[in-house]
Design a protein around this motif. Sequence first.
Motif, PDB file in Angstrom:
ATOM      1  N   THR A  32       0.838  -1.201   0.000  1.00  0.00           N
ATOM      2  CA  THR A  32       0.000   0.000   0.000  1.00  0.00           C
ATOM      3  C   THR A  32       0.876   1.255   0.000  1.00  0.00           C
ATOM      4  O   THR A  32       0.587   2.218  -0.712  1.00  0.00           O
ATOM      5  CB  THR A  32      -0.943   0.007   1.225  1.00  0.00           C
ATOM      6  N   ALA A  33       1.943   1.228   0.776  1.00  0.00           N
ATOM      7  CA  ALA A  33       2.863   2.368   0.822  1.00  0.00           C
ATOM      8  C   ALA A  33       3.501   2.602  -0.549  1.00  0.00           C
ATOM      9  O   ALA A  33       3.593   3.742  -1.006  1.00  0.00           O
ATOM     10  CB  ALA A  33       3.944   2.129   1.879  1.00  0.00           C
ATOM     11  N   GLN A  34       3.924   1.521  -1.208  1.00  0.00           N
ATOM     12  CA  GLN A  34       4.499   1.642  -2.554  1.00  0.00           C
ATOM     13  C   GLN A  34       3.497   2.268  -3.512  1.00  0.00           C
ATOM     14  O   GLN A  34       3.835   3.156  -4.289  1.00  0.00           O
ATOM     15  CB  GLN A  34       4.875   0.270  -3.098  1.00  0.00           C
ATOM     16  N   HIS A  35       2.262   1.792  -3.456  1.00  0.00           N
ATOM     17  CA  HIS A  35       1.220   2.315  -4.342  1.00  0.00           C
ATOM     18  C   HIS A  35       0.972   3.794  -4.065  1.00  0.00           C
ATOM     19  O   HIS A  35       0.892   4.604  -4.998  1.00  0.00           O
ATOM     20  CB  HIS A  35      -0.065   1.508  -4.156  1.00  0.00           C
ATOM     21  N   ARG A  47      10.956  12.189  -8.384  1.00  0.00           N
ATOM     22  CA  ARG A  47      12.326  11.948  -8.845  1.00  0.00           C
ATOM     23  C   ARG A  47      13.350  12.447  -7.831  1.00  0.00           C
ATOM     24  O   ARG A  47      14.414  11.857  -7.674  1.00  0.00           O
ATOM     25  CB  ARG A  47      12.558  12.588 -10.203  1.00  0.00           C
ATOM     26  N   ALA A  48      13.025  13.532  -7.152  1.00  0.00           N
ATOM     27  CA  ALA A  48      13.933  14.035  -6.113  1.00  0.00           C
ATOM     28  C   ALA A  48      14.068  13.007  -4.991  1.00  0.00           C
ATOM     29  O   ALA A  48      15.150  12.817  -4.430  1.00  0.00           O
ATOM     30  CB  ALA A  48      13.428  15.363  -5.564  1.00  0.00           C
ATOM     31  N   CYS A  49      12.991  12.313  -4.679  1.00  0.00           N
ATOM     32  CA  CYS A  49      13.015  11.265  -3.664  1.00  0.00           C
ATOM     33  C   CYS A  49      13.919  10.114  -4.111  1.00  0.00           C
ATOM     34  O   CYS A  49      14.701   9.584  -3.324  1.00  0.00           O
ATOM     35  CB  CYS A  49      11.595  10.765  -3.404  1.00  0.00           C
ATOM     36  N   ALA A  50      13.823   9.722  -5.384  1.00  0.00           N
ATOM     37  CA  ALA A  50      14.683   8.665  -5.911  1.00  0.00           C
ATOM     38  C   ALA A  50      16.150   9.085  -5.841  1.00  0.00           C
ATOM     39  O   ALA A  50      17.022   8.288  -5.482  1.00  0.00           O
ATOM     40  CB  ALA A  50      14.294   8.330  -7.343  1.00  0.00           C
ATOM     41  N   LEU A  51      16.419  10.332  -6.150  1.00  0.00           N
ATOM     42  CA  LEU A  51      17.784  10.850  -6.085  1.00  0.00           C
ATOM     43  C   LEU A  51      18.293  10.848  -4.649  1.00  0.00           C
ATOM     44  O   LEU A  51      19.430  10.458  -4.377  1.00  0.00           O
ATOM     45  CB  LEU A  51      17.817  12.259  -6.675  1.00  0.00           C
ATOM     46  N   ASP A  52      17.447  11.252  -3.710  1.00  0.00           N
ATOM     47  CA  ASP A  52      17.813  11.229  -2.291  1.00  0.00           C
ATOM     48  C   ASP A  52      18.091   9.804  -1.819  1.00  0.00           C
ATOM     49  O   ASP A  52      19.001   9.568  -1.029  1.00  0.00           O
ATOM     50  CB  ASP A  52      16.702  11.829  -1.427  1.00  0.00           C
ATOM     51  N   ALA A  53      17.301   8.834  -2.302  1.00  0.00           N
ATOM     52  CA  ALA A  53      17.450   7.444  -1.878  1.00  0.00           C
ATOM     53  C   ALA A  53      18.790   6.853  -2.314  1.00  0.00           C
ATOM     54  O   ALA A  53      19.291   5.924  -1.682  1.00  0.00           O
ATOM     55  CB  ALA A  53      16.299   6.597  -2.426  1.00  0.00           C
ATOM     56  N   GLY A  75       8.670   4.757  -4.451  1.00  0.00           N
ATOM     57  CA  GLY A  75       7.929   3.552  -4.808  1.00  0.00           C
ATOM     58  C   GLY A  75       8.765   2.298  -4.857  1.00  0.00           C
ATOM     59  O   GLY A  75       8.307   1.258  -5.307  1.00  0.00           O
ATOM     60  N   VAL A  76      10.000   2.363  -4.382  1.00  0.00           N
ATOM     61  CA  VAL A  76      10.917   1.233  -4.409  1.00  0.00           C
ATOM     62  C   VAL A  76      11.168   0.760  -2.974  1.00  0.00           C
ATOM     63  O   VAL A  76      11.428   1.571  -2.085  1.00  0.00           O
ATOM     64  CB  VAL A  76      12.267   1.629  -5.059  1.00  0.00           C
ATOM     65  N   ILE A  77      11.098  -0.562  -2.761  1.00  0.00           N
ATOM     66  CA  ILE A  77      11.488  -1.115  -1.467  1.00  0.00           C
ATOM     67  C   ILE A  77      13.008  -1.146  -1.463  1.00  0.00           C
ATOM     68  O   ILE A  77      13.630  -1.930  -2.176  1.00  0.00           O
ATOM     69  CB  ILE A  77      10.921  -2.529  -1.258  1.00  0.00           C
ATOM     70  N   ARG A  79      16.620  -1.897  -0.301  1.00  0.00           N
ATOM     71  CA  ARG A  79      17.300  -2.940   0.462  1.00  0.00           C
ATOM     72  C   ARG A  79      18.802  -2.688   0.564  1.00  0.00           C
ATOM     73  O   ARG A  79      19.542  -3.538   1.035  1.00  0.00           O
ATOM     74  CB  ARG A  79      17.046  -4.296  -0.183  1.00  0.00           C
ATOM     75  N   GLY A  80      19.253  -1.560   0.054  1.00  0.00           N
ATOM     76  CA  GLY A  80      20.664  -1.222   0.143  1.00  0.00           C
ATOM     77  C   GLY A  80      21.559  -2.021  -0.787  1.00  0.00           C
ATOM     78  O   GLY A  80      22.764  -2.077  -0.596  1.00  0.00           O
ATOM     79  N   ASP A  81      20.991  -2.631  -1.821  1.00  0.00           N
ATOM     80  CA  ASP A  81      21.773  -3.473  -2.725  1.00  0.00           C
ATOM     81  C   ASP A  81      21.864  -2.871  -4.122  1.00  0.00           C
ATOM     82  O   ASP A  81      21.302  -1.801  -4.400  1.00  0.00           O
ATOM     83  CB  ASP A  81      21.184  -4.885  -2.788  1.00  0.00           C
ATOM     84  N   ALA A  82      22.559  -3.561  -5.008  1.00  0.00           N
ATOM     85  CA  ALA A  82      22.764  -3.073  -6.373  1.00  0.00           C
ATOM     86  C   ALA A  82      21.457  -3.020  -7.157  1.00  0.00           C
ATOM     87  O   ALA A  82      21.252  -2.121  -7.976  1.00  0.00           O
ATOM     88  CB  ALA A  82      23.771  -3.965  -7.104  1.00  0.00           C
ATOM     89  N   ALA A  83      20.544  -3.959  -6.903  1.00  0.00           N
ATOM     90  CA  ALA A  83      19.250  -3.954  -7.607  1.00  0.00           C
ATOM     91  C   ALA A  83      18.444  -2.709  -7.243  1.00  0.00           C
ATOM     92  O   ALA A  83      17.811  -2.095  -8.102  1.00  0.00           O
ATOM     93  CB  ALA A  83      18.466  -5.220  -7.280  1.00  0.00           C
ATOM     94  N   THR A  84      18.479  -2.337  -5.970  1.00  0.00           N
ATOM     95  CA  THR A  84      17.790  -1.128  -5.524  1.00  0.00           C
ATOM     96  C   THR A  84      18.400   0.094  -6.206  1.00  0.00           C
ATOM     97  O   THR A  84      17.686   0.963  -6.707  1.00  0.00           O
ATOM     98  CB  THR A  84      17.892  -0.973  -3.994  1.00  0.00           C
ATOM     99  N   GLU A  85      19.722   0.143  -6.246  1.00  0.00           N
ATOM    100  CA  GLU A  85      20.404   1.271  -6.887  1.00  0.00           C
ATOM    101  C   GLU A  85      20.019   1.373  -8.357  1.00  0.00           C
ATOM    102  O   GLU A  85      19.741   2.461  -8.868  1.00  0.00           O
ATOM    103  CB  GLU A  85      21.916   1.128  -6.744  1.00  0.00           C
ATOM    104  N   HIS A  86      19.985   0.245  -9.046  1.00  0.00           N
ATOM    105  CA  HIS A  86      19.616   0.236 -10.469  1.00  0.00           C
ATOM    106  C   HIS A  86      18.189   0.755 -10.668  1.00  0.00           C
ATOM    107  O   HIS A  86      17.946   1.588 -11.550  1.00  0.00           O
ATOM    108  CB  HIS A  86      19.755  -1.173 -11.038  1.00  0.00           C
ATOM    109  N   GLU A  87      17.258   0.271  -9.843  1.00  0.00           N
ATOM    110  CA  GLU A  87      15.859   0.703  -9.956  1.00  0.00           C
ATOM    111  C   GLU A  87      15.725   2.210  -9.732  1.00  0.00           C
ATOM    112  O   GLU A  87      15.011   2.895 -10.465  1.00  0.00           O
ATOM    113  CB  GLU A  87      15.022  -0.052  -8.906  1.00  0.00           C
TER     114      GLU A  87
END
Length: 145
Positions: A32-35, A47-53, A75-77, A79-87
């Motif tokens: 629900t939070a992601q949605h 996009r600013a949130c994605a940049l901050d993340a 909108g991304v969970i 996890r501190g990993d490379a997949a998260t960074e890519h997303e």
Amino acid sequence: MPPTEPVPCTDHPGFLQPAERADWHLDPVVATAQHRCRVECPRDRFRACALDALTAGTLDDDVRPRVADGVVMAGVICRGDAATEHELREIVRGHVELHWRATRPTHCLGCGRPMTTRRRRLPGHVVHESSGRCATCTRARHRAG
């Protein structure tokens, strides 16, 4: 530039990982939070949130920036990993289709004929006007009331 609207993650559950739960990302409240994040977050903030993340996981003694972990951001969970960074980088680059970019249907919802845009006219196609309808159907709809 400050956000023009309040962000949906303020004071709502599911955006932060509870310290005792490793499987928190499976909880329906996180979905629900992601949605909420993808649908309700203001455009100028998403996009600013994605940049901050991308650097939110950085500690004071870190040499290189680290991606966020244990939160839902853009909108991304995270996890501190490379997949998260890519997303997150895909969102920042604009390669992810976001909620506010409405897509035009390929065929008019009124008459069913194939549609195109004003800039790219194609033979046998009608021009998209509004609300998924061609110019002819939109005008007829307005005349009908």
